[in-house]
Design a protein around this motif. Structure first.
Motif, PDB file in Angstrom:
ATOM      1  N   ARG A  68       0.840  -1.197   0.000  1.00  0.00           N
ATOM      2  CA  ARG A  68       0.000   0.000   0.000  1.00  0.00           C
ATOM      3  C   ARG A  68       0.877   1.250   0.000  1.00  0.00           C
ATOM      4  O   ARG A  68       0.645   2.184  -0.768  1.00  0.00           O
ATOM      5  N   LEU A 102      -4.994  -2.792  -1.724  1.00  0.00           N
ATOM      6  CA  LEU A 102      -4.665  -1.656  -2.592  1.00  0.00           C
ATOM      7  C   LEU A 102      -5.925  -0.924  -3.035  1.00  0.00           C
ATOM      8  O   LEU A 102      -5.976   0.311  -3.049  1.00  0.00           O
ATOM      9  N   ASP A 105      -7.682   1.390  -0.358  1.00  0.00           N
ATOM     10  CA  ASP A 105      -6.860   2.451   0.235  1.00  0.00           C
ATOM     11  C   ASP A 105      -7.493   3.812  -0.028  1.00  0.00           C
ATOM     12  O   ASP A 105      -7.272   4.429  -1.076  1.00  0.00           O
TER      13      ASP A 105
END
Length: 185
Positions: A68, A102, A105
């Motif tokens: 991330r 991901l 996020d």
């Protein structure tokens, strides 16, 4: 600034953003060594046995977080980013969780497109990949992302032959027929 100076500046920025996460990513992405110092910004203190055990227990969470942070750093320098993942029918649960991490996020404000490719005939209807896709469809509104499915059929021999002729810059079908047949298999 010259392109070389600009790239060096981007590398310094990414190294600074990644800090301690670099050492988690180097074993998985050895190419990072080419432009990011492996220990820039990291604390080199020795780990105790207890902290090593904690690191192992939290390894998957730490790895997801490292990815991330990497994508946040890359996205701040290069946007949009398109990440293409092929053969997802072979992905394990941990890899699919990284993708989910991901996508979810909300602190990465830059554009990230993930294209996942898989062979539907090699995926179980209730397998881990299809479950992950279903979960993505259920959570897309929460994280403001889109899920688009595009089903492609296999190429036929004549399509492969056309592509081979185009890549070889020729109109001679006889010249490329055998190569097209090999590629088709």
């Amino acid at each position: 600034a010259s392109p070389k100076e600009s790239m060096a500046s981007v590398c310094r920025m990414i190294s600074n953003d990644l800090r301690d996460e670099i050492q988690n990513l180097h074993p998985l992405i050895p190419q990072l060594r080419g432009f990011i110092s492996p220990y820039s910004g990291t604390n080199q203190s020795k780990s105790t046995d207890e902290s090593r055990m904690l690191q192992l227990e939290n390894g998957q969470e730490r790895l997801k977080y490292s990815f991330r942070v990497l994508f946040r750093a890359l996205n701040s320098a290069f946007s949009p980013i398109v990440l293409v993942l092929d053969d997802l029918q072979w992905a394990d649960v941990s890899s699919l969780q990284v993708i989910d991490y991901l996508i979810s996020d909300i602190r990465n404000y830059n554009s990230l497109m993930i294209i996942g490719c898989y062979r539907p005939e090699e995926v179980l209807e209730r397998g881990i990949l299809m479950n992950s896709i279903d979960i993505l469809k259920e959570t897309r509104d929460k994280y403001s992302f889109h899920v688009t499915e595009i089903n492609l059929n296999n190429c036929q021999l004549d399509h492969v032959h056309e592509m081979v002729m185009e890549m070889m810059s020729t109109d001679d079908e006889n010249y490329t027929q055998e190569l097209a047949e090999i590629c088709y298999l």
